[in-house]
Write a protein that holds these residues in place. Structure first.
Motif, PDB file in Angstrom:
ATOM      1  N   ASP A   1      42.436  36.928  52.248  1.00 16.43           N
ATOM      2  CA  ASP A   1      42.722  36.346  53.567  1.00 16.43           C
ATOM      3  C   ASP A   1      41.590  36.646  54.551  1.00 16.43           C
ATOM      4  N   GLN A   2      41.081  37.866  54.493  1.00 15.19           N
ATOM      5  CA  GLN A   2      39.989  38.238  55.401  1.00 15.19           C
ATOM      6  C   GLN A   2      38.739  37.385  55.148  1.00 15.19           C
ATOM      7  N   VAL A   3      38.421  37.190  53.873  1.00 18.95           N
ATOM      8  CA  VAL A   3      37.230  36.383  53.546  1.00 18.95           C
ATOM      9  C   VAL A   3      37.444  34.926  53.998  1.00 18.95           C
ATOM     10  N   GLN A   4      38.647  34.413  53.774  1.00 16.75           N
ATOM     11  CA  GLN A   4      38.931  33.041  54.228  1.00 16.75           C
ATOM     12  C   GLN A   4      38.719  32.929  55.738  1.00 16.75           C
ATOM     13  N   ALA A   5      39.168  33.959  56.473  1.00 20.49           N
ATOM     14  CA  ALA A   5      39.040  33.928  57.936  1.00 20.49           C
ATOM     15  C   ALA A   5      37.563  33.973  58.345  1.00 20.49           C
ATOM     16  N   ILE A   6      36.780  34.791  57.645  1.00 19.16           N
ATOM     17  CA  ILE A   6      35.335  34.875  57.962  1.00 19.16           C
ATOM     18  C   ILE A   6      34.670  33.527  57.703  1.00 19.16           C
TER      19      ILE A   6
END
Ligand SMILES: NC(=O)C1=CN([C@@H]2O[C@H](COP(=O)(O)OP(=O)(O)OC[C@H]3O[C@@H](n4cnc5c(N)ncnc54)[C@H](OP(=O)(O)O)[C@@H]3O)[C@@H](O)[C@H]2O)C=CC1
Ligand SMILES: CC(C)(CO)C(=O)C(=O)O
Length: 305
Positions: free
Chosen positions: A296-301
Motif C-alpha cells: 500500500d505504501q509503494v502504491q501511494a508513493i
C-alpha cells in the motif's frame, strides 16, 4: 553447445555491468546489445559508461533477423519491462539458445519459459553486486556473482555450457545444487530490503542499525517462510539469518534497485515482491500484513509520481 555469442536485453545497472565485462573479456563481436531504434540512437548519442570508463558496445536492432540466433540470451530488465523485453529478444532465440534471467523475484523464469520454451531457461540469481546507476553510468566496486542451477536434470548440457562461458569470460559464478532454494532466499531478502528502503527512502545503513526500519524488514521477510513451505521450498529461520548476514555486509551508503527506481520516479518492481506474496498468501490462506502495508505504501508513493 559451446557459447560463442551472448545477447543482452536491458542496458541498465546489471546490463551495463555484464555487457562491459563480457565485451572486455571476449571482444564486442561476440557480445550483442539488443535494442530498438530509439534506444540505439539514444545510447549512441549519450554514450554508456562503467565506473566512468566508456563502453564500446555492439548494438543490434531488435528487428534484425539476418544474424544467427545467439547462443546465450541474458534478460536484464525490470519486472515491469519483461513482456516487452521478450519481444526484443525474439530474433536472438533459436532452438539451441539458452536463456538466463537476472531479474529479481521468483517468477521471470516461468514467464520466459512460457514465451520461448522452459527447456531453454537456466535458472539464475544475481547477487552480491553493488551496482549504482546514474543515467547511463554505472558505478560498481563489487561485481557480485551469478548463481546458476537446474530445475530439471535434462538441462545439464545447457548449464555446463553457461558455466564454461563464465569460466572463459572470468565472470564470478556458482553452480547451485538447489537453485530454487537459492532463489527463494534471495527473494526473501529483496522482499525485506528493497521494499523497506523504498518506503523509508534510505540506504543500507538504515537497515543495518537496530530500530523500526530493520524490524519492518525482518517482519516482511518472515512472512515469506510459510509461503515457501507451502510451495515445497524448505526456507527456514536459518535462511533468514543467513540473509541478514548478507544484508549486514552491503555497502552502508548503497541502495537497492527499488530505491533507485523510487528516486528516479520509475515504476517499481513491487509486483515481484509484495505483489507476489499477497497473491500466494491469499491462495494458501496465510496472513501477510507487513507485505500488505508495504504494498500500500509503494502504491501511494507511485500514485504521485
Ligand atoms: N541493480 C542491482 O543492483 C540489482 C538488480 N537486480 C535485478 O535485475 C533486474 C534489472 O535491474 P537493473 O539492472 O537495476 O535495471 P535498470 O532499470 O537499471 O535497467 C533496465 C534497463 O532495461 C532497459 N530496457 C527495458 N526494456 C527494454 C527492451 N525491451 N529492450 C532493450 N532494453 C530495455 C531499460 O532501458 P531504458 O532506460 O532505455 O528504458 C533500462 O536501461 C531487476 O529485476 C532487478 O531487480 C538484481 C540484483 C541486483
Ligand atoms: C541485493 C540487492 C539488495 C542489492 O544488490 C538487490 O538485489 C537489489 O538491489 O535489487
Amino acid at each position: 553447445m559451446k557459447i560463442e555469442t551472448v545477447a543482452i536485453v536491458g542496458l541498465g545497472a546489471l546490463g551495463i555491468l555484464y555487457g562491459h565485462h563480457f565485451t572486455k573479456a571476449i571482444g564486442k563481436d561476440r557480445v550483442r546489445i539488443i535494442v530498438n531504434k530509439e534506444r540505439m540512437a539514444r545510447y549512441h548519442e549519450q554514450g554508456i559508461s562503467f565506473n566512468g570508463e566508456p563502453c564500446d558496445f555492439q548494438y543490434v536492432d531488435e528487428t534484425d533477423a539476418s544474424l544467427a540466433p545467439a547462443d546465450l540470451v541474458i534478460l536484464a530488465v525490470k519486472g515491469t519491462q519483461l513482456d516487452e523485453a521478450i519481444e526484443t529478444a525474439r530474433n536472438q532465440v533459436g532452438p539451441d539458445t539458452t536463456i538466463l534471467s537476472v531479474l529479481n523475484g521468483i517468477s521471470s523464469e516461468e514467464v520466459i519459459g512460457a514465451a520461448f520454451g522452459g527447456e531453454k531457461v537456466v535458472h539464475c540469481v544475481a547477487q552480491g553486486m553493488d551496482a549504482l546507476r546514474t543515467g547511463n553510468d554505472v558505478k560498481s566496486v563489487h561485481i557480485g556473482e551469478l548463481r546458476i542451477g537446474l530445475d530439471a536434470p535434462e538441462k545439464q548440457a545447457r548449464l555446463d555450457a553457461v558455466a564454461a562461458f563464465f569460466e572463459e569470460t572470468g565472470l564470478p559464478h556458482v553452480v547451485e545444487a538447489d537453485i530454487l532454494h537459492r532463489m527463494w532466499a534471495k527473494f526473501m531478502l529483496n522482499v525485506g530490503v528493497n521494499q523497506v528502503l523504498m518506503v523509508k527512502e534510505g540506504t543500507f545503513r538504515d537497515i543495518h542499525k537496530e530500530g523500526p526500519a530493520r524490524e519492518l524488514m525482518i517482519a516482511a521477510m518472515r512472512e515469506v517462510l510459510p509461503i515457501a513451505q507451502k510451495e515445497g521450498i524448505n526456507l527456514t529461520e536459518a535462511d533468514l539469518e543467513n540473509d541478514l548476514a548478507i544484508i549486514d555486509g552491503l555497502t552502508p551508503l548503497g541502495m537497492p534497485s527499488m530505491r533507485q527506481d523510487g528516486l528516479a520516479k520509475r515504476p517499481s518492481e513491487v509486483e515481484l515482491f509484495s505483489g507476489t506474496i499477497l497473491k500466494k498468501a491469499k491462495k494458501y490462506g496465510l496472513p501477510a500484513p507487513t507485505n500488505q502495508y508495504l504494498y500500500d505504501q509503494v502504491q501511494a508513493i507511485e500514485a504521485i509520481y
